[in-house]
Design a protein around this motif. Structure first.
Motif, PDB file in Angstrom:
ATOM      1  N   ILE A   5       0.870  -1.171   0.000  1.00 37.03           N
ATOM      2  CA  ILE A   5       0.000   0.000   0.000  1.00 37.03           C
ATOM      3  C   ILE A   5       0.904   1.217   0.000  1.00 37.03           C
ATOM      4  CG2 ILE A   5      -1.760   1.290   1.260  1.00 37.03           C
ATOM      5  CD1 ILE A   5      -2.799  -1.331   2.360  1.00 37.03           C
ATOM      6  N   LEU A   6       0.866   1.977  -1.084  1.00 39.04           N
ATOM      7  CA  LEU A   6       1.813   3.065  -1.322  1.00 39.04           C
ATOM      8  C   LEU A   6       1.138   4.406  -1.076  1.00 39.04           C
ATOM      9  CD1 LEU A   6       3.335   1.726  -4.682  1.00 39.04           C
ATOM     10  CD2 LEU A   6       4.035   1.179  -2.337  1.00 39.04           C
ATOM     11  N   VAL A   7       1.761   5.217  -0.227  1.00 38.82           N
ATOM     12  CA  VAL A   7       1.206   6.522   0.138  1.00 38.82           C
ATOM     13  C   VAL A   7       2.217   7.593  -0.238  1.00 38.82           C
ATOM     14  CG1 VAL A   7       0.204   7.924   1.970  1.00 38.82           C
ATOM     15  CG2 VAL A   7      -0.018   5.422   2.055  1.00 38.82           C
ATOM     16  N   ALA A   8       1.837   8.472  -1.138  1.00 43.52           N
ATOM     17  CA  ALA A   8       2.746   9.496  -1.660  1.00 43.52           C
ATOM     18  C   ALA A   8       2.887  10.657  -0.676  1.00 43.52           C
ATOM     19  CB  ALA A   8       2.253   9.998  -3.007  1.00 43.52           C
ATOM     20  N   GLY A   9       3.869  11.506  -0.965  1.00 48.83           N
ATOM     21  CA  GLY A   9       4.173  12.628  -0.094  1.00 48.83           C
ATOM     22  C   GLY A   9       3.415  13.893  -0.456  1.00 48.83           C
ATOM     23  N   ALA A  10       3.906  15.003   0.081  1.00 44.39           N
ATOM     24  CA  ALA A  10       3.228  16.287  -0.079  1.00 44.39           C
ATOM     25  C   ALA A  10       3.070  16.654  -1.556  1.00 44.39           C
ATOM     26  CB  ALA A  10       4.007  17.381   0.651  1.00 44.39           C
ATOM     27  N   PHE A  11       1.916  17.209  -1.877  1.00 44.73           N
ATOM     28  CA  PHE A  11       1.579  17.764  -3.189  1.00 44.73           C
ATOM     29  C   PHE A  11       1.366  16.714  -4.271  1.00 44.73           C
ATOM     30  CE2 PHE A  11       4.630  20.761  -1.174  1.00 44.73           C
ATOM     31  CZ  PHE A  11       3.735  21.754  -0.840  1.00 44.73           C
ATOM     32  N   THR A  12       1.622  15.463  -3.981  1.00 45.55           N
ATOM     33  CA  THR A  12       1.595  14.442  -5.032  1.00 45.55           C
ATOM     34  C   THR A  12       0.510  13.416  -4.756  1.00 45.55           C
ATOM     35  OG1 THR A  12       3.280  13.104  -3.912  1.00 45.55           O
ATOM     36  CG2 THR A  12       4.044  14.730  -5.499  1.00 45.55           C
ATOM     37  N   VAL A  34      -2.828   4.898  -2.559  1.00 48.68           N
ATOM     38  CA  VAL A  34      -3.835   5.633  -1.806  1.00 48.68           C
ATOM     39  C   VAL A  34      -3.994   7.028  -2.392  1.00 48.68           C
ATOM     40  CG1 VAL A  34      -4.526   6.493   0.462  1.00 48.68           C
ATOM     41  CG2 VAL A  34      -3.251   4.342   0.268  1.00 48.68           C
ATOM     42  N   ALA A  35      -5.223   7.365  -2.775  1.00 46.19           N
ATOM     43  CA  ALA A  35      -5.529   8.724  -3.237  1.00 46.19           C
ATOM     44  C   ALA A  35      -5.930   9.547  -2.009  1.00 46.19           C
ATOM     45  CB  ALA A  35      -6.645   8.694  -4.265  1.00 46.19           C
ATOM     46  N   THR A  54      -8.151  13.106   8.151  1.00 46.79           N
ATOM     47  CA  THR A  54      -8.779  12.775   6.870  1.00 46.79           C
ATOM     48  C   THR A  54      -7.904  11.802   6.092  1.00 46.79           C
ATOM     49  OG1 THR A  54      -9.647  15.042   6.819  1.00 46.79           O
ATOM     50  CG2 THR A  54      -9.836  13.748   4.801  1.00 46.79           C
ATOM     51  N   HIS A  55      -6.617  12.093   6.053  1.00 44.41           N
ATOM     52  CA  HIS A  55      -5.700  11.241   5.294  1.00 44.41           C
ATOM     53  C   HIS A  55      -5.483   9.897   5.977  1.00 44.41           C
ATOM     54  CE1 HIS A  55      -3.803  14.706   2.758  1.00 44.41           C
ATOM     55  NE2 HIS A  55      -5.052  14.437   2.437  1.00 44.41           N
ATOM     56  N   ILE A  56      -5.511   9.882   7.305  1.00 40.80           N
ATOM     57  CA  ILE A  56      -5.435   8.600   8.017  1.00 40.80           C
ATOM     58  C   ILE A  56      -6.638   7.742   7.639  1.00 40.80           C
ATOM     59  CG2 ILE A  56      -5.592   7.529  10.301  1.00 40.80           C
ATOM     60  CD1 ILE A  56      -3.911   9.897  11.349  1.00 40.80           C
ATOM     61  N   ALA A  57      -7.805   8.351   7.566  1.00 41.42           N
ATOM     62  CA  ALA A  57      -9.015   7.616   7.174  1.00 41.42           C
ATOM     63  C   ALA A  57      -8.886   7.079   5.747  1.00 41.42           C
ATOM     64  CB  ALA A  57     -10.236   8.522   7.291  1.00 41.42           C
ATOM     65  N   ASP A  58      -8.250   7.856   4.870  1.00 38.51           N
ATOM     66  CA  ASP A  58      -8.031   7.385   3.491  1.00 38.51           C
ATOM     67  C   ASP A  58      -7.187   6.113   3.483  1.00 38.51           C
ATOM     68  OD1 ASP A  58      -9.401   9.583   2.427  1.00 38.51           O
ATOM     69  OD2 ASP A  58      -7.575  10.783   2.218  1.00 38.51           O
ATOM     70  N   VAL A  59      -6.126   6.093   4.280  1.00 40.46           N
ATOM     71  CA  VAL A  59      -5.248   4.923   4.339  1.00 40.46           C
ATOM     72  C   VAL A  59      -5.975   3.745   4.994  1.00 40.46           C
ATOM     73  CG1 VAL A  59      -3.036   4.026   5.163  1.00 40.46           C
ATOM     74  CG2 VAL A  59      -3.205   6.404   4.388  1.00 40.46           C
ATOM     75  N   LEU A  60      -6.726   4.025   6.053  1.00 43.43           N
ATOM     76  CA  LEU A  60      -7.470   2.960   6.734  1.00 43.43           C
ATOM     77  C   LEU A  60      -8.451   2.276   5.788  1.00 43.43           C
ATOM     78  CD1 LEU A  60      -8.234   4.588  10.199  1.00 43.43           C
ATOM     79  CD2 LEU A  60      -6.855   2.532   9.781  1.00 43.43           C
ATOM     80  N   ALA A  61      -9.071   3.049   4.930  1.00 43.43           N
ATOM     81  CA  ALA A  61     -10.051   2.467   4.002  1.00 43.43           C
ATOM     82  C   ALA A  61      -9.391   1.446   3.091  1.00 43.43           C
ATOM     83  CB  ALA A  61     -10.707   3.579   3.184  1.00 43.43           C
ATOM     84  N   VAL A  62      -8.168   1.752   2.630  1.00 45.66           N
ATOM     85  CA  VAL A  62      -7.466   0.808   1.756  1.00 45.66           C
ATOM     86  C   VAL A  62      -7.001  -0.406   2.557  1.00 45.66           C
ATOM     87  CG1 VAL A  62      -5.526   0.521   0.173  1.00 45.66           C
ATOM     88  CG2 VAL A  62      -6.777   2.690   0.223  1.00 45.66           C
ATOM     89  N   GLY A  88      -0.399   6.854  11.449  1.00 48.10           N
ATOM     90  CA  GLY A  88      -1.698   7.005  12.093  1.00 48.10           C
ATOM     91  C   GLY A  88      -2.594   5.822  11.825  1.00 48.10           C
ATOM     92  N   ALA A  89      -2.580   5.333  10.583  1.00 49.50           N
ATOM     93  CA  ALA A  89      -3.413   4.190  10.230  1.00 49.50           C
ATOM     94  C   ALA A  89      -2.866   2.893  10.814  1.00 49.50           C
ATOM     95  CB  ALA A  89      -3.520   4.083   8.704  1.00 49.50           C
ATOM     96  N   ALA A  90      -1.551   2.704  10.749  1.00 51.61           N
ATOM     97  CA  ALA A  90      -0.945   1.471  11.268  1.00 51.61           C
ATOM     98  C   ALA A  90      -1.149   1.336  12.767  1.00 51.61           C
ATOM     99  CB  ALA A  90       0.539   1.443  10.926  1.00 51.61           C
ATOM    100  N   ASP A  91      -1.165   2.455  13.466  1.00 54.79           N
ATOM    101  CA  ASP A  91      -1.375   2.421  14.910  1.00 54.79           C
ATOM    102  C   ASP A  91      -2.762   1.858  15.241  1.00 54.79           C
ATOM    103  OD1 ASP A  91      -0.286   3.273  17.591  1.00 54.79           O
ATOM    104  OD2 ASP A  91      -2.134   4.459  17.586  1.00 54.79           O
ATOM    105  N   ARG A  92      -3.730   2.055  14.338  1.00 56.88           N
ATOM    106  CA  ARG A  92      -5.100   1.585  14.575  1.00 56.88           C
ATOM    107  C   ARG A  92      -5.362   0.203  13.972  1.00 56.88           C
ATOM    108  NH1 ARG A  92      -7.926   7.514  13.387  1.00 56.88           N
ATOM    109  NH2 ARG A  92      -6.204   8.678  14.363  1.00 56.88           N
TER     110      ARG A  92
END
Length: 509
Positions: A5-12, A34-35, A54-62, A88-92
């Motif tokens: 599961i790949l999560v990009a950085g700022a602005f991308t 993850v979009a 918001t972004h943690i929720a995006d990762v959690l959904a995937v 944040g997502a991995a902690d949950r």
């Protein structure tokens, strides 16, 4: 099956992973990108009140969609800012995550916002000012994406083609300020998840440099050593998914299998590299200590010329012994004292890259104290810088005083590194060369230097040639950073003798 599961950085957004994802898929892995809200759609994506949660929720959904399918081993990869929603997502969902991979991403801490990890101080201030304008917490506010020329403020653009840089700029989206300003909240469950760091050595330190930092007492890196975090290296800049997609895919595959090098915690079985013996057997000399300065004295009353040795860093404030007692510094000081010059070692307060100002002031005061000593010829002084002390050179290259007869440097950092965020700092020796005049310089280069430091040295040498500055280069082809205690070879010993002779020759007149 391994699922990345790949999560990009700022602005991308997900588009940056295209080539790497294709290679991972070809190797038999499954890939999900993850979009992140406000970023995944490219320019014009809605920011609204988007924050880190918001972004943690995006990762959690995937994660949840993958975990719902049996037989999946999830590897979470966070690049740059992306490591914050990843944690944040991995902690949950710690129980379903096989591994976290930091891809050229810093360490995270509970209660600390992502903005703290932004290297450039001016960028942090810009984001903070925008947050005030948008209502304190940044709700609804955005940080504009970098222009084509400004990406380097966020990380090294080394190896990016013109087309890649143009594409990165064209598809960049504004970063919702709330994602940078909201503190990350962790319960501690994520500590049970194995971690691998993929280091881009064109943008930051490699494993050997991290080990040096562990050895000198960096508490954060000591914790990584104690935890057995694995590390892999990629010889490229901050965006390896664009500059080295094939190599990145291989590194991620190796990371998923638990591969990589681990740092060695300090202990009785490990002798730190910087505390190993100096490569030459140099006799003791009379030594006097005043304040932060030690004088290693030659025979006779003087006045003698002096060589002031300036250690590198950052060095944690609690490091013991302090640098003026390290074998490399005392070895050089005794060596020059045996040749008729006062060898000076000192401690300065470079405890973080933000503290070059106070470290430079410490050095300047020490130099004046040395010059005021009646045993020192105040008109014949050389300064010799090491490693991270190199940026302090800039103050002495700028209209050097007539009593400064030579400046030397061993495996120095000669321009602020991309990860420091100090591009506009005065501590930039390459730029200072324009005011160096005819000051003689001696440069000792380590052939096995880290890529990020070697790039600054190459830039310095090229600028010196352009300006016809007098630089004598002493090469140690098989030497590493800190070769005086790491690589006690005959070639290295000869290089040390040659460098010392070159500096002393410039003090003889």
């Amino acid at each position: 099956m391994t699922v990345f599961i790949l999560v990009a950085g700022a602005f991308t957004g997900p588009y940056v992973w295209r080539d790497t994802a294709a290679r991972l898929t070809a190797e038999g892995a499954e890939v999900r990108t993850v979009a992140l809200t406000g970023l995944g759609g490219g320019p014009g994506g809605p920011a609204g009140a988007v924050d880190l949660e918001t972004h943690i929720a995006d990762v959690l959904a995937v994660i949840d969609s993958v975990a719902a399918e049996p037989g999946r081993e999830i590897v979470l990869v966070g690049h740059d800012y992306g490591i914050h929603p990843v944690y944040g997502a991995a902690d949950r969902r710690a129980g379903v995550i096989a591994r976290i991979v930091h891809l050229d991403a810093g360490m995270v801490q509970d209660g600390v916002p992502a903005l703290a990890a932004v290297p450039d101080r001016l960028l942090r201030e810009e984001a903070a000012e925008l947050a005030v304008v948008s209502g304190g917490g940044g709700a609804g506010g955005e940080l504009p994406p970098p222009t084509r020329e400004a990406w380097s403020r966020w990380g090294s653009t080394a190896d990016l083609t013109e087309a890649a840089l143009e594409g990165l700029t064209a598809l960049a989206a504004p970063q919702p300020l709330g994602t940078l300003l909201q503190p990350l909240r962790l319960t501690g469950a994520v500590a049970a998840v194995p971690v691998t760091g993929v280091l881009c050595t064109g943008n930051g330190p490699g494993v050997e440099m991290l080990q040096i930092m562990v050895d000198v007492g960096d508490p954060a890196l000591r914790a990584l050593a104690d935890a057995g975090v694995a590390f892999l290296e990629l010889p490229t800049g901050h965006w390896p998914m664009l500059s080295r997609p094939t190599e990145l895919a291989k590194a991620l595959t190796e990371a998923a299998s638990g591969g990589g090098r681990r740092l060695t915690p300090p202990g009785a079985a490990h002798r730190p590299a910087h505390l190993r013996p100096f490569l030459l057997d140099v006799p003791e000399r009379p030594r006097e200590r005043t304040g932060n300065t030690d004088l290693h004295l030659p025979d006779g009353p003087g006045p003698h010329p002096a060589v002031v040795f300036v250690h590198g860093g950052p060095v944690p404030a609690g490091a013991r012994p302090t640098p003026r007692d390290w074998p490399t510094l005392t070895g050089y000081a005794r060596l020059v004292a045996g040749e008729g010059a006062v060898g000076v070692t000192l401690d300065h307060r470079l405890h973080a890259v933000t503290e070059y100002g106070q470290a430079a002031a410490d050095v300047a005061r020490a130099v004046e104290r040395v010059r005021a000593d009646p045993r020192v010829d105040a008109d014949r002084v050389a300064l010799w810088f090491f490693s991270g002390g190199g940026p302090i050179m800039a103050d002495w290259l700028t209209q050097p005083p007539p009593w400064l007869r030579c400046v030397a440097a061993n495996y120095p950092i000669l321009a602020p590194l991309p990860s420091w965020g100090l591009a506009d700092s005065r501590f930039h020796p390459v730029r200072a060369l324009s005011d160096a005049g005819d000051l003689p310089l001696v440069l000792v280069r380590a052939g096995r230097e880290s890529a990020e430091i070697a790039a600054t040295v190459e830039e310095f040498v090229a600028e010196a040639a352009r300006r016809a500055v007098d630089v004598e280069i002493v090469d140690v082809p098989e030497g590493r950073h800190g070769f005086e205690t790491l690589d006690p070879t005959d070639a290295a010993r000869e290089a040390v003798r040659r460098a010392v002779a070159a500096v002393l020759a410039r003090l003889s007149g």
